[in-house]
Design an enzyme around this catalytic site. Sequence first.
Site, PDB file in Angstrom:
ATOM      1  N   ASP A 195     -46.167  -9.337   7.959  1.00 34.03           N
ATOM      2  CA  ASP A 195     -45.201  -8.605   7.136  1.00 34.03           C
ATOM      3  C   ASP A 195     -45.325  -7.120   7.451  1.00 34.03           C
ATOM      4  O   ASP A 195     -46.122  -6.724   8.315  1.00 34.03           O
ATOM      5  CB  ASP A 195     -45.403  -8.906   5.639  1.00 34.03           C
ATOM      6  CG  ASP A 195     -44.067  -8.942   4.908  1.00 34.03           C
ATOM      7  OD1 ASP A 195     -43.342  -7.937   4.973  1.00 34.03           O
ATOM      8  OD2 ASP A 195     -43.747  -9.973   4.305  1.00 34.03           O
TER       9      ASP A 195
ATOM     10  N   HIS B 256     -39.141  -7.447   7.938  1.00 35.23           N
ATOM     11  CA  HIS B 256     -40.549  -7.538   7.533  1.00 35.23           C
ATOM     12  C   HIS B 256     -41.498  -7.347   8.716  1.00 35.23           C
ATOM     13  O   HIS B 256     -42.488  -8.057   8.853  1.00 35.23           O
ATOM     14  CB  HIS B 256     -40.821  -8.884   6.841  1.00 35.23           C
ATOM     15  CG  HIS B 256     -40.202  -8.964   5.467  1.00 35.23           C
ATOM     16  ND1 HIS B 256     -40.807  -8.448   4.360  1.00 35.23           N
ATOM     17  CD2 HIS B 256     -39.020  -9.476   5.046  1.00 35.23           C
ATOM     18  CE1 HIS B 256     -40.031  -8.651   3.294  1.00 35.23           C
ATOM     19  NE2 HIS B 256     -38.946  -9.266   3.686  1.00 35.23           N
TER      20      HIS B 256
ATOM     21  N   GLU C 107     -34.480 -10.838   3.964  1.00 37.16           N
ATOM     22  CA  GLU C 107     -34.477  -9.412   3.615  1.00 37.16           C
ATOM     23  C   GLU C 107     -34.522  -8.508   4.855  1.00 37.16           C
ATOM     24  O   GLU C 107     -35.458  -7.742   5.042  1.00 37.16           O
ATOM     25  CB  GLU C 107     -35.683  -9.118   2.706  1.00 37.16           C
ATOM     26  CG  GLU C 107     -35.617  -9.888   1.409  1.00 37.16           C
ATOM     27  CD  GLU C 107     -36.811  -9.659   0.504  1.00 37.16           C
ATOM     28  OE1 GLU C 107     -36.610  -9.597  -0.712  1.00 37.16           O
ATOM     29  OE2 GLU C 107     -37.954  -9.553   1.021  1.00 37.16           O
TER      30      GLU C 107
HETATM   31  C1  ACM Z   1     -38.703 -13.852  -0.011  1.00 37.91           C
HETATM   32  O1  ACM Z   1     -39.105 -13.933  -1.172  1.00 37.91           O
HETATM   33  N1  ACM Z   1     -38.381 -12.678   0.512  1.00 37.91           N
HETATM   34  C2  ACM Z   1     -38.563 -15.018   0.827  1.00 37.91           C
END
Ligand code: ACM
Length: 534
Positions: free
Chosen positions: A177, A248, A315
């Site tokens: 991440d 991420h 995201e």
């Molecule tokens: C997530 O909670 N961004 C998969």
Amino acid sequence: MTDLIPAPRGVQGPWRRAVPLTEATALWAEPGTETAEHWLRATLGAALGLPLRPGAEDARDAVRLRLDASLGPEAYRLTVSHGSGVEIAGGDAAGVFWGAQTLRQLLGPEAFRRAPVGGRGAPYVLTDQVIEDAPRFRWRGVLLDVARHFMPKDGVLRHLDLMAAHKLNVLHLHLTDDQGWRIEILRHPKLTETASWRSRTKYGHRDSPLWEDKPHGGFYTQDDIREIVAYAAARHITVVPEIDVPGHSQAAIAAYPELGNADVVDTAALPVWDTWGINPNILAPTEAVLHFYEGVFEEVLDLFPSEYVHVGGDECPKDQWRASPTAQARIAELGLADEDQLQSWFIGHFDAWLSARGRRLVGWDEILEGGLAKGATVSSWRGYEGGIAAARAGHDVVMCPEQEVYLDHRQDPGPDEPIPIGFVHTLEDVYRFEPVPPELTPEESAHVIGTQANLWTEVLENQSRVDYQLFPRLSAFAEVAWSDLPDPSERDFSDFTRRMTTHYARLDALGVAYRPPTGPLPWQRRPGVLGRPR
Ligand code: ACM
């Protein structure tokens, strides 16, 4: 009835007579049932101080493990019969192993310790009964985010033990991440030299003014990963690795600035991220980046035998791609309509790449935007909608909506949680979670291959915080994933809480720092600026 969690399909008995378990009790195992045999000897035997020596099939009061092809995948029948002993028959090796987990629950909390505490429970007796059991879903998962806060390897192994005790069988390991890269990749050493550490960490929710002003980090060596995977396999748990792309990814970009959109931001100046939220620094959509990640995935495939490999996809803000001449040229060259389609192209590349190697891609439900890759399975996290759309399009789905089963979210509406974030999911809410939405037809529902509880660790900096968020709710989730429960409104939550009284004693014996049923103890309360509801 014995207070089993998750509840089995059916129990006959218990009757009056019983089988003793003693130092003389033999363990007979048909070839093919070795995982349960080894686990019983090493774990149950160690807890109770019983050697469970190998013995003859017809030894009196022996424990016998066998395969029975008439039972389904992961199903088992556990028979305790005075004069004959204990038999666990499984449809496969996993079924026998889950039967062994049930056997331990029949033996009281001492059976959950690592060494005998002496005297109290012995001699151990099992009352005559027959338990028939089989799982509802084949994907009974838990996501552990080891990127936001690193969980040292021992914690992961302990977590696998806790999953096995609850008949959960998929560990989704979120390995990368913005805030850290946690897996050694030999051909890209800076992913661990640089990307596995950050210099400081936001303490609490992202709006909190507090910082933990010390470095945080760590990673698993390839041998650590091999050990985790083998330990999981010995418990019939599959470890599904997640390498999150193209969002991420700031930690990876901090190590290799050429992975980012260097034509719009100074990627060489980016550190491993030290706070939380959705990060704008995403991967560049170039051949070189695809090639870099193919190298990462090659090593990942060598380490993880899992058929499913998770590529994230969640995201991923597209602002940098909108501004980037390189990304725009790529969109034009590929004849794509927009940046969403560019992300689909990126994910589609890895779908084909994984398929060619006999694996299957899983991604978060954002991978639906811009067109779903051919072979993709969807983790439906933003609600049920993504999962419904994917199932209707004939794709497999793992249901893990954040409104229901994000276990980092608060478990009480009061102000008394250590760091209360997200939606409120009480123990009862989780118990009444239904993975298959009523909108789906029976054919579409068959695409819901299972369900998963997700634990993100932005505000969970150590094992006791992780325990507190997971338990007791993961026990309720395990029953949802395994047991054949009725519709949510008809579920007997008071029977579940009654059985939990026994189960808390098992969790105590395992050393789990669960949230006490009465709420947090005063020293566990850290109110104020650290967290806030969504
Ligand atoms: C997530 O909670 N961004 C998969």
